[in-house]
Design a protein around this motif. Structure first.
Motif, PDB file in Angstrom:
ATOM      1  N   UNK A   3      10.606 -14.499 -10.612  1.00 21.48           N
ATOM      2  CA  UNK A   3      10.424 -13.367  -9.712  1.00 21.48           C
ATOM      3  C   UNK A   3       9.024 -12.803  -9.903  1.00 21.48           C
ATOM      4  N   UNK A   4       8.226 -12.792  -8.857  1.00 24.02           N
ATOM      5  CA  UNK A   4       6.845 -12.314  -8.927  1.00 24.02           C
ATOM      6  C   UNK A   4       6.757 -10.948  -8.271  1.00 24.02           C
ATOM      7  N   UNK A   5       6.295  -9.956  -9.034  1.00 24.60           N
ATOM      8  CA  UNK A   5       6.124  -8.608  -8.518  1.00 24.60           C
ATOM      9  C   UNK A   5       4.647  -8.368  -8.220  1.00 24.60           C
ATOM     10  N   UNK A   6       4.319  -8.176  -6.942  1.00 28.82           N
ATOM     11  CA  UNK A   6       2.932  -7.941  -6.553  1.00 28.82           C
ATOM     12  C   UNK A   6       2.603  -6.459  -6.726  1.00 28.82           C
ATOM     13  N   UNK A   7       1.571  -6.178  -7.505  1.00 27.61           N
ATOM     14  CA  UNK A   7       1.164  -4.784  -7.691  1.00 27.61           C
ATOM     15  C   UNK A   7      -0.209  -4.529  -7.087  1.00 27.61           C
ATOM     16  N   UNK A   8      -0.699  -5.463  -6.267  1.00 30.46           N
ATOM     17  CA  UNK A   8      -1.972  -5.282  -5.559  1.00 30.46           C
ATOM     18  C   UNK A   8      -1.750  -5.623  -4.093  1.00 30.46           C
ATOM     19  N   UNK A   9      -2.423  -4.886  -3.217  1.00 36.02           N
ATOM     20  CA  UNK A   9      -2.261  -5.119  -1.795  1.00 36.02           C
ATOM     21  C   UNK A   9      -1.784  -3.874  -1.084  1.00 36.02           C
ATOM     22  N   UNK A  11       0.613  -4.031   1.577  1.00 37.79           N
ATOM     23  CA  UNK A  11       1.896  -4.181   2.257  1.00 37.79           C
ATOM     24  C   UNK A  11       2.942  -3.295   1.585  1.00 37.79           C
ATOM     25  N   UNK A  12       4.090  -3.124   2.237  1.00 34.44           N
ATOM     26  CA  UNK A  12       5.104  -2.166   1.795  1.00 34.44           C
ATOM     27  C   UNK A  12       5.573  -2.422   0.365  1.00 34.44           C
ATOM     28  N   UNK A  13       5.933  -3.685   0.061  1.00 41.14           N
ATOM     29  CA  UNK A  13       6.491  -3.983  -1.255  1.00 41.14           C
ATOM     30  C   UNK A  13       5.446  -3.834  -2.363  1.00 41.14           C
ATOM     31  N   UNK A  14       4.189  -4.155  -2.053  1.00 41.45           N
ATOM     32  CA  UNK A  14       3.126  -3.961  -3.050  1.00 41.45           C
ATOM     33  C   UNK A  14       2.925  -2.477  -3.329  1.00 41.45           C
ATOM     34  N   UNK A  18       3.431  -0.496  -6.789  1.00 32.76           N
ATOM     35  CA  UNK A  18       2.367   0.358  -7.336  1.00 32.76           C
ATOM     36  C   UNK A  18       2.905   1.741  -7.696  1.00 32.76           C
ATOM     37  N   UNK A  19       3.880   2.208  -6.911  1.00 33.36           N
ATOM     38  CA  UNK A  19       4.462   3.520  -7.200  1.00 33.36           C
ATOM     39  C   UNK A  19       5.121   3.509  -8.582  1.00 33.36           C
ATOM     40  N   UNK A  20       5.930   2.467  -8.858  1.00 36.48           N
ATOM     41  CA  UNK A  20       6.573   2.373 -10.166  1.00 36.48           C
ATOM     42  C   UNK A  20       5.530   2.167 -11.264  1.00 36.48           C
ATOM     43  N   UNK A  21       4.492   1.394 -10.957  1.00 34.54           N
ATOM     44  CA  UNK A  21       3.452   1.150 -11.949  1.00 34.54           C
ATOM     45  C   UNK A  21       2.723   2.443 -12.299  1.00 34.54           C
ATOM     46  N   UNK A  30       8.834   6.184 -20.404  1.00 34.64           N
ATOM     47  CA  UNK A  30       9.209   4.903 -19.821  1.00 34.64           C
ATOM     48  C   UNK A  30       9.922   5.117 -18.491  1.00 34.64           C
ATOM     49  N   UNK A  31       9.995   4.048 -17.714  1.00 30.10           N
ATOM     50  CA  UNK A  31      10.682   4.116 -16.420  1.00 30.10           C
ATOM     51  C   UNK A  31      12.158   4.454 -16.624  1.00 30.10           C
ATOM     52  N   UNK A  32      12.756   3.925 -17.700  1.00 31.34           N
ATOM     53  CA  UNK A  32      14.166   4.216 -17.987  1.00 31.34           C
ATOM     54  C   UNK A  32      14.362   5.693 -18.288  1.00 31.34           C
ATOM     55  N   UNK A  33      13.414   6.299 -19.028  1.00 34.49           N
ATOM     56  CA  UNK A  33      13.517   7.723 -19.357  1.00 34.49           C
ATOM     57  C   UNK A  33      13.388   8.580 -18.100  1.00 34.49           C
ATOM     58  N   UNK A  34      12.422   8.221 -17.239  1.00 36.24           N
ATOM     59  CA  UNK A  34      12.251   8.959 -15.986  1.00 36.24           C
ATOM     60  C   UNK A  34      13.502   8.853 -15.133  1.00 36.24           C
ATOM     61  N   UNK A  35      14.093   7.644 -15.092  1.00 29.84           N
ATOM     62  CA  UNK A  35      15.333   7.440 -14.329  1.00 29.84           C
ATOM     63  C   UNK A  35      16.470   8.294 -14.904  1.00 29.84           C
TER      64      UNK A  35
END
Length: 219
Positions: A3-9, A11-14, A18-21, A30-35
């Motif tokens: 599974x490749x996660x694009x964090x540049x670009x 488009x919507x998914x990128x 970037x929002x999560x990054x 951490x993301x888990x703590x924020x969740x």
């Protein structure tokens, strides 16, 4: 399959990645703590029922005091806790500049919208999760408003907001007594929350869950 996660670009998914990054790298934990914090916040909103239209509209009409009681209590306790956490190096905050013209215009629009909509940006997503279509429509309108604000910020909104009066906090007005000022402020605001009488408005869905002898509309 990898599974490749694009964090540049752009488009919507990128942009979504970037929002999560951004959350991960902004030092908020951490993301888990924020969740987890989000889940706890949602649970508190559900328990206090402040995502109900009656609570927000009742607050605007001074007929329901649950929202101001919760807000005063939260501001009082967290102002003390957050200040001393920052002093200890366990947390940090970003002080925003005081822009009086923008604050007055934005605050007025926010208050009017909140009274009509019966929601705020914090309680709206909770109501959407409950299946409230009207709130979903309002949230889409809010996103479109943010898009307009972003596109026309330099040409229209920035001049409308006026000049910045700089960044200032309440403790800075009393140099040498910052800790005492925060402590007194937090205690006073907390006492105000306790002193506000509890007055509630109920919607029919809530009333139907109560026994007849406990329904305030039948007493």
């Amino acid at each position: 399959m990898d599974i490749v996660v694009k964090t540049a670009g752009d488009d919507f998914f990128s942009r979504l990645a970037q929002m999560f990054e951004n959350v991960i790298h902004q030092g908020h934990g951490s993301l888990a703590l924020v969740f987890l914090i989000g889940v706890i916040f949602g649970g508190i909103i559900q328990y206090t029922r402040v995502d109900k239209f009656e609570k927000i509209a009742g607050f605007a009409m001074l007929k329901d005091t649950i929202v101001p009681k919760m807000l005063f209590l939260a501001v009082g306790l967290t102002s003390i806790a957050l200040y001393f956490m920052i002093e200890a190096g366990w947390a940090h905050y970003h002080v925003k500049p005081i822009i009086w013209q923008g604050l007055i215009i934005g605050g007025t629009l926010f208050g009017i919208s909140m009274a009509i909509f019966g929601k705020c940006p914090g309680t709206g997503p909770v109501s959407i999760a409950e299946g409230r279509i009207d709130v979903l429509v309002g949230a889409i309108g809010g996103l479109l408003g943010g898009l307009v604000f972003t596109f026309y910020y330099d040409d229209f909104f920035k001049p409308l907001m006026g000049t910045s009066a700089g960044k200032l906090t309440l403790p800075e007005l009393f140099p040498g007594h910052e800790h005492l000022v925060v402590l007194i402020f937090g205690i006073i605001v907390t006492l105000i929350a306790i002193a506000i009488p509890k007055v509630e408005m109920f919607d029919e869905a809530d009333l139907s869950k109560l026994p007849d002898d406990q329904r305030p509309d039948r007493q």
